[in-house]
Design a protein around this motif. Structure first.
Motif, PDB file in Angstrom:
ATOM      1  N   PHE A 205       5.864  -4.384 -14.600  1.00  0.00           N
ATOM      2  CA  PHE A 205       5.396  -2.901 -14.278  1.00  0.00           C
ATOM      3  C   PHE A 205       4.821  -2.682 -12.991  1.00  0.00           C
ATOM      4  O   PHE A 205       4.963  -1.700 -12.718  1.00  0.00           O
ATOM      5  N   THR A 206       3.902  -3.808 -12.816  1.00  0.00           N
ATOM      6  CA  THR A 206       3.277  -3.447 -11.263  1.00  0.00           C
ATOM      7  C   THR A 206       4.037  -3.537 -10.180  1.00  0.00           C
ATOM      8  O   THR A 206       3.598  -3.078  -9.125  1.00  0.00           O
ATOM      9  N   ARG A 207       5.302  -4.082 -10.389  1.00  0.00           N
ATOM     10  CA  ARG A 207       6.246  -4.400  -9.194  1.00  0.00           C
ATOM     11  C   ARG A 207       6.492  -2.776  -8.590  1.00  0.00           C
ATOM     12  O   ARG A 207       6.863  -2.579  -7.594  1.00  0.00           O
ATOM     13  N   THR A 208       6.560  -1.961  -9.621  1.00  0.00           N
ATOM     14  CA  THR A 208       6.957  -0.343  -9.227  1.00  0.00           C
ATOM     15  C   THR A 208       6.197   0.300  -7.979  1.00  0.00           C
ATOM     16  O   THR A 208       6.622   0.548  -7.067  1.00  0.00           O
ATOM     17  N   THR A 209       4.838  -0.053  -8.279  1.00  0.00           N
ATOM     18  CA  THR A 209       3.934   0.569  -7.233  1.00  0.00           C
ATOM     19  C   THR A 209       4.212  -0.282  -5.885  1.00  0.00           C
ATOM     20  O   THR A 209       4.181   0.194  -4.734  1.00  0.00           O
ATOM     21  N   ALA A 210       4.323  -1.645  -6.026  1.00  0.00           N
ATOM     22  CA  ALA A 210       4.432  -2.526  -4.816  1.00  0.00           C
ATOM     23  C   ALA A 210       5.606  -2.074  -4.076  1.00  0.00           C
ATOM     24  O   ALA A 210       5.771  -2.136  -2.956  1.00  0.00           O
ATOM     25  N   ASN A 211       6.680  -1.692  -4.926  1.00  0.00           N
ATOM     26  CA  ASN A 211       7.949  -1.616  -4.304  1.00  0.00           C
ATOM     27  C   ASN A 211       7.842  -0.281  -3.328  1.00  0.00           C
ATOM     28  O   ASN A 211       8.599  -0.103  -2.387  1.00  0.00           O
ATOM     29  N   LEU A 212       6.851   0.755  -4.058  1.00  0.00           N
ATOM     30  CA  LEU A 212       6.891   2.087  -3.604  1.00  0.00           C
ATOM     31  C   LEU A 212       6.110   1.950  -2.115  1.00  0.00           C
ATOM     32  O   LEU A 212       6.677   2.396  -1.072  1.00  0.00           O
ATOM     33  N   THR A 213       5.076   1.087  -2.191  1.00  0.00           N
ATOM     34  CA  THR A 213       4.360   1.173  -0.852  1.00  0.00           C
ATOM     35  C   THR A 213       4.914   0.315   0.043  1.00  0.00           C
ATOM     36  O   THR A 213       4.883   0.472   1.270  1.00  0.00           O
ATOM     37  N   ASP A 214       5.996  -0.769  -0.254  1.00  0.00           N
ATOM     38  CA  ASP A 214       6.608  -1.418   0.728  1.00  0.00           C
ATOM     39  C   ASP A 214       7.796  -0.537   1.428  1.00  0.00           C
ATOM     40  O   ASP A 214       8.146  -0.719   2.561  1.00  0.00           O
ATOM     41  N   GLU A 215       8.114   0.342   0.750  1.00  0.00           N
ATOM     42  CA  GLU A 215       9.292   1.497   1.133  1.00  0.00           C
ATOM     43  C   GLU A 215       8.373   2.449   2.241  1.00  0.00           C
ATOM     44  O   GLU A 215       9.255   3.028   2.913  1.00  0.00           O
ATOM     45  N   LEU A 216       7.262   2.564   2.344  1.00  0.00           N
ATOM     46  CA  LEU A 216       6.689   3.294   3.096  1.00  0.00           C
ATOM     47  C   LEU A 216       6.581   2.825   4.396  1.00  0.00           C
ATOM     48  O   LEU A 216       5.995   1.769   4.665  1.00  0.00           O
ATOM     49  N   SER A 217       6.560   3.712   5.463  1.00  0.00           N
ATOM     50  CA  SER A 217       6.207   3.463   6.788  1.00  0.00           C
ATOM     51  C   SER A 217       4.739   3.255   7.193  1.00  0.00           C
ATOM     52  O   SER A 217       3.740   3.533   6.170  1.00  0.00           O
ATOM     53  N   LYS A 218       4.477   2.663   8.309  1.00  0.00           N
ATOM     54  CA  LYS A 218       3.119   2.539   8.745  1.00  0.00           C
ATOM     55  C   LYS A 218       2.364   3.670   8.805  1.00  0.00           C
ATOM     56  O   LYS A 218       0.925   3.833   8.712  1.00  0.00           O
ATOM     57  N   ASN A 219       2.989   4.578   8.968  1.00  0.00           N
ATOM     58  CA  ASN A 219       2.549   6.068   9.426  1.00  0.00           C
ATOM     59  C   ASN A 219       2.063   6.762   7.876  1.00  0.00           C
ATOM     60  O   ASN A 219       1.511   7.822   7.983  1.00  0.00           O
ATOM     61  N   HIS A 220       2.789   6.200   6.997  1.00  0.00           N
ATOM     62  CA  HIS A 220       2.559   6.757   5.354  1.00  0.00           C
ATOM     63  C   HIS A 220       1.723   5.855   4.671  1.00  0.00           C
ATOM     64  O   HIS A 220       1.308   6.498   3.669  1.00  0.00           O
ATOM     65  N   PHE A 221       1.503   4.719   5.045  1.00  0.00           N
ATOM     66  CA  PHE A 221       0.680   3.895   4.079  1.00  0.00           C
ATOM     67  C   PHE A 221      -0.197   3.195   4.540  1.00  0.00           C
ATOM     68  O   PHE A 221       0.103   2.366   5.672  1.00  0.00           O
ATOM     69  N   LEU A 222      -1.719   3.054   4.463  1.00  0.00           N
ATOM     70  CA  LEU A 222      -2.605   2.270   5.141  1.00  0.00           C
ATOM     71  C   LEU A 222      -3.393   1.532   3.849  1.00  0.00           C
ATOM     72  O   LEU A 222      -3.972   2.110   3.192  1.00  0.00           O
ATOM     73  N   GLN A 223      -3.321   0.201   4.151  1.00  0.00           N
ATOM     74  CA  GLN A 223      -4.205  -0.530   3.310  1.00  0.00           C
ATOM     75  C   GLN A 223      -5.435  -0.553   3.814  1.00  0.00           C
ATOM     76  O   GLN A 223      -5.782  -1.353   4.829  1.00  0.00           O
ATOM     77  N   GLY A 224      -6.423  -0.256   2.980  1.00  0.00           N
ATOM     78  CA  GLY A 224      -7.765  -0.123   3.529  1.00  0.00           C
ATOM     79  C   GLY A 224      -8.747   0.459   2.615  1.00  0.00           C
ATOM     80  O   GLY A 224      -8.124   1.214   1.733  1.00  0.00           O
ATOM     81  N   TYR A 225      -9.908   0.719   3.005  1.00  0.00           N
ATOM     82  CA  TYR A 225     -10.886   1.460   2.107  1.00  0.00           C
ATOM     83  C   TYR A 225     -11.431   2.753   3.071  1.00  0.00           C
ATOM     84  O   TYR A 225     -11.897   2.640   3.967  1.00  0.00           O
ATOM     85  N   ALA A 226     -11.313   3.901   2.306  1.00  0.00           N
ATOM     86  CA  ALA A 226     -11.547   4.927   2.700  1.00  0.00           C
ATOM     87  C   ALA A 226     -13.022   5.477   2.656  1.00  0.00           C
ATOM     88  O   ALA A 226     -13.523   5.143   1.535  1.00  0.00           O
ATOM     89  N   ARG A 227     -13.583   6.282   3.473  1.00  0.00           N
ATOM     90  CA  ARG A 227     -14.927   6.856   3.546  1.00  0.00           C
ATOM     91  C   ARG A 227     -15.074   8.126   4.169  1.00  0.00           C
ATOM     92  O   ARG A 227     -14.624   8.488   5.208  1.00  0.00           O
ATOM     93  N   PHE A 228     -15.571   9.174   3.119  1.00  0.00           N
ATOM     94  CA  PHE A 228     -15.659  10.430   3.836  1.00  0.00           C
ATOM     95  C   PHE A 228     -16.677  10.598   5.020  1.00  0.00           C
ATOM     96  O   PHE A 228     -17.805  10.069   4.837  1.00  0.00           O
ATOM     97  N   ASP A 229     -16.567  11.129   6.164  1.00  0.00           N
ATOM     98  CA  ASP A 229     -17.247  11.767   7.090  1.00  0.00           C
ATOM     99  C   ASP A 229     -17.841  13.234   6.980  1.00  0.00           C
ATOM    100  O   ASP A 229     -18.884  13.591   7.259  1.00  0.00           O
ATOM    101  N   ALA A 230     -16.738  13.904   6.362  1.00  0.00           N
ATOM    102  CA  ALA A 230     -16.907  15.348   5.946  1.00  0.00           C
ATOM    103  C   ALA A 230     -15.777  15.649   5.000  1.00  0.00           C
ATOM    104  O   ALA A 230     -14.783  14.725   4.645  1.00  0.00           O
ATOM    105  N   PRO A 231     -15.882  16.777   4.230  1.00  0.00           N
ATOM    106  CA  PRO A 231     -14.845  17.096   3.407  1.00  0.00           C
ATOM    107  C   PRO A 231     -13.329  16.886   3.879  1.00  0.00           C
ATOM    108  O   PRO A 231     -12.448  16.508   3.063  1.00  0.00           O
TER     109      PRO A 231
END
Length: 466
Positions: free
Chosen positions: A95-121
Motif C-alpha cells: 500500500f505504501t508503494r502507491t505514494t512512492a510511485n506517484l512521487t517517482d513520476e513527478l519531475s524535480k520541478n514538481h517534487f522536492l524531498q526536504g523540510y519546509a519552514r515558513f518565512d512568511a505566509p
C-alpha cells in the motif's frame, strides 16, 4: 533568489496527495514537498497494517467457532508471531508503494524531498531553497504522542509508528489507551495468544459515546482482552520490562503499547511566521468547510488540522484545500456525514450525530440486541447492540453499532442520512431473511412505536406522527 510557484503542498500523505490531484488539474506550476518516509500514515502505521494484523488474529480466533461446529483438529493450530509481522509488513509495503510511485513520476520541478519552514505566509524555505507561493497547503500529518515522563523507558515502549517494524513481540504486553488503535491492536494480539492487559483513564472504548454501547462493549470485548478503565496509569522500569500501576492494581509486562493520541507534525514549520494564534494542539484554527487559515493564502488539511483524524476525511480536506488554493473565490464545501469504525470483535461504529451532541429531550432512540438476530446467531457472531437516533419528525440523525458487520451497516445508515431518510422511509426498504441487517429493522420498529400513530402499518402507509 527565490522560485515562484502557484501552490506549494507540504506533506505527501493522504491529504497532500489528494490536494496534489486537485491542484494539478488547474496548474502545472506546483510543488509537492516532503522530508519524511514516503507513504501515508494510513498505509504505513495505521489503517492498513493494523487491519492485516486483525485479519490474521480473526482467522486464528475462528478455531473456537470451528470446534463448536464439529470441525476437529483446530487445537493443533499455532501462531508464529515473526511470520505474522512479516506478512503485516508485506501488506503494508504494497500500500505504501502507491505514494512512492506517484512521487517517482513527478519531475524535480514538481517534487522536492526536504523540510519546509515558513518565512512568511506566502514564503517558504526548504533546506535553504526559497519559494514565493501563491498559496500553501499544510498536510504534514501527525505522529504518535508519548508523555514525557514515559520516554525514558525507551525500547520497552511501542507506538503504532514503529510497532509494525518489530520482527517479534514478547508474550506479556500492556496497552495504555483504549481508543481505536489501542483497542484494535490489543484485542488482536490477545487473540493471537499474547497475554495483554489494557488500561485507560476514560470509561469509553473505541470512541463510543453511547453509555449502553459502552457497557455492552466492556462485556463483549472484555472476554478476550482484560481491561481496566477509569484509572490513571503509572509506568516504571522493572528489570528488562515495565511495571504498570493503575488504581490498586500492579502488573509487570515486557513491553507497553502506548496509544494515547497523536500530535501534529508542525514543530519545524515555524507557524509563528503566519502571524495568527496557535491553538492548544499547536496549529492555527481553520474553517473545516474551506480548510483556510483565517484570510491567509494558507490552507491546512488532513490529520494535522485536528478536525477529524481519519483517512477519508483527510482525502476530502485535501481536495477542498486544493480547490480553494487555485480558485479566485474561496468556497465552503458541505462535509460528508461523520463515520467512524473500530475494527474490534465485535466492531464498533458511529455515524451521523454522536450521542454526546444529542438533545435527549427531543431525540427518539431505538435499539436491537444482536442476540436476537437469527443470521448472527447461526454464525456465532451474535454479541452486541444497535442504537439509532432520530428527531421527533422521524428524521434519522445517527447511531452507534456494536456488532459483527458494523462497518457495512454503518455505511448503509450514513448514506440514508445523506438522503434525509426517515424511520418510516427506511422501514419501507427491502430486508431479506436471514441477514444481519434485520437488526436495523428491529431497532427502527422500536422507534416507529414512539413516533407514529400508525406504527404497525407504517411500512406500507404514509406515517402519521404522534
Amino acid at each position: 533568489m527565490s522560485r515562484r510557484v502557484d501552490v506549494a503542498i507540504i506533506g505527501a500523505g493522504s491529504a497532500g496527495v489528494s490536494a496534489l490531484r486537485t491542484v494539478r488539474q488547474f496548474t502545472d506550476n506546483y510543488l509537492l514537498i516532503d522530508g519524511g518516509a514516503l507513504g501515508t500514515s494510513c498505509a504505513r502505521v495505521g489503517c492498513m497494517p493494523s487491519k492485516s494484523l486483525i485479519e490474521t488474529a480473526r482467522l486464528f480466533q475462528n478455531r473456537h467457532r470451528q470446534q463448536s461446529r464439529g470441525i476437529t483438529g483446530t487445537e493443533h493450530l499455532s501462531v508464529h508471531t515473526k511470520d505474522v509481522l512479516e506478512q503485516v509488513r508485506s501488506d503494508r509495503d504494497f500500500f505504501t508503494r502507491t505514494t512512492a510511485n506517484l512521487t517517482d513520476e513527478l519531475s524535480k520541478n514538481h517534487f522536492l524531498q526536504g523540510y519546509a519552514r515558513f518565512d512568511a505566509p506566502n514564503q517558504l524555505d526548504v533546506d535553504g531553497k526559497k519559494f514565493e507561493c501563491g498559496a500553501v497547503i499544510i498536510a504534514t500529518g501527525t505522529q504518535a504522542y508519548v508523555p514525557t515522563q514515559w520516554q525514558s523507558l525507551g525500547h520497552r515502549l511501542l507506538v503504532s509508528d514503529w510497532l509494525f517494524e518489530q520482527t517479534d513481540l514478547p508474550h506479556k504486553l500492556g496497552v495504555v489507551g483504549l481508543g481505536a488503535i489501542g483497542l484494535e491492536v490489543g484485542q488482536a494480539l490477545a487473540h493471537l495468544g499474547h497475554d495483554v492487559v489494557g488500561v485507560d483513564l476514560a470509561d469509553a472504548l473505541g470512541g463510543a459515546q453511547d453509555p449502553a454501547i459502552i457497557k455492552v462493549a466492556h462485556d463483549t470485548i472484555g472476554r478476550s482482552l482484560p481491561m481496566h478503565t477509569g484509572h490513571h496509569v503509572t509506568l516504571s522500569g522493572s528489570g528488562d520490562g515495565v511495571s504498570m500501576q493503575f488504581g490498586d492494581n500492579r502488573c509487570g509486562v515486557d513491553n507497553v503499547i502506548v496509544a494515547v493520541g497523536r500530535t501534529p507534525n508542525v514543530a519545524n514549520l515555524n507557524l509563528q511566521a503566519l502571524g495568527v494564534p496557535l491553538n492548544t494542539a499547536g496549529v492555527p484554527d481553520s474553517d473545516p468547510q474551506t480548510c483556510q487559515i483565517g484570510d491567509l493564502p494558507v490552507f491546512i488539511a488532513g490529520d494535522v488540522s485536528v478536525h477529524q483524524p481519519l483517512q477519508h476525511e483527510a482525502i476530502d480536506e485535501g481536495a477542498i484545500a486544493g480547490f480553494n488554493s487555485v480558485c479566485a473565490d474561496i468556497r465552503a464545501y458541505r462535509r460528508r456525514v461523520p463515520l467512524k469504525i473500530t475494527f474490534t470483535d465485535p466492531q464498533i461504529a458511529q455515524f451521523g450525530c454522536g450521542y454526546g451532541s444529542l438533545d435527549l429531550t427531543t431525540t427518539v432512540v431505538g435499539q436491537a440486541l444482536m442476540a436476537d438476530n437469527g443470521r448472527a446467531r447461526i454464525s456465532g457472531m451474535n454479541a452486541g447492540l444497535i442504537r439509532l437516533y432520530a428527531n421527533r419528525a422521524g428524521l434519522l440523525l445517527g447511531g452507534e453499532l456494536l456488532c459483527d458487520h458494523a462497518e457495512h451497516m454503518a455505511h448503509l445508515l450514513a448514506w440514508q442520512i445523506t438522503h434525509s431518510a426517515t424511520v418510516a422511509s427506511i422501514l419501507r426498504q427491502p430486508f431479506y431473511h436471514p441477514v444481519v441487517e434485520e437488526a436495523i429493522r428491529s431497532a427502527l420498529r422500536t422507534m416507529a412505536k414512539k413516533l407514529y400513530k400508525n406504527h404497525s402499518v407504517v411500512e406500507w402507509q404514509e406515517p402519521i406522527l404522534l
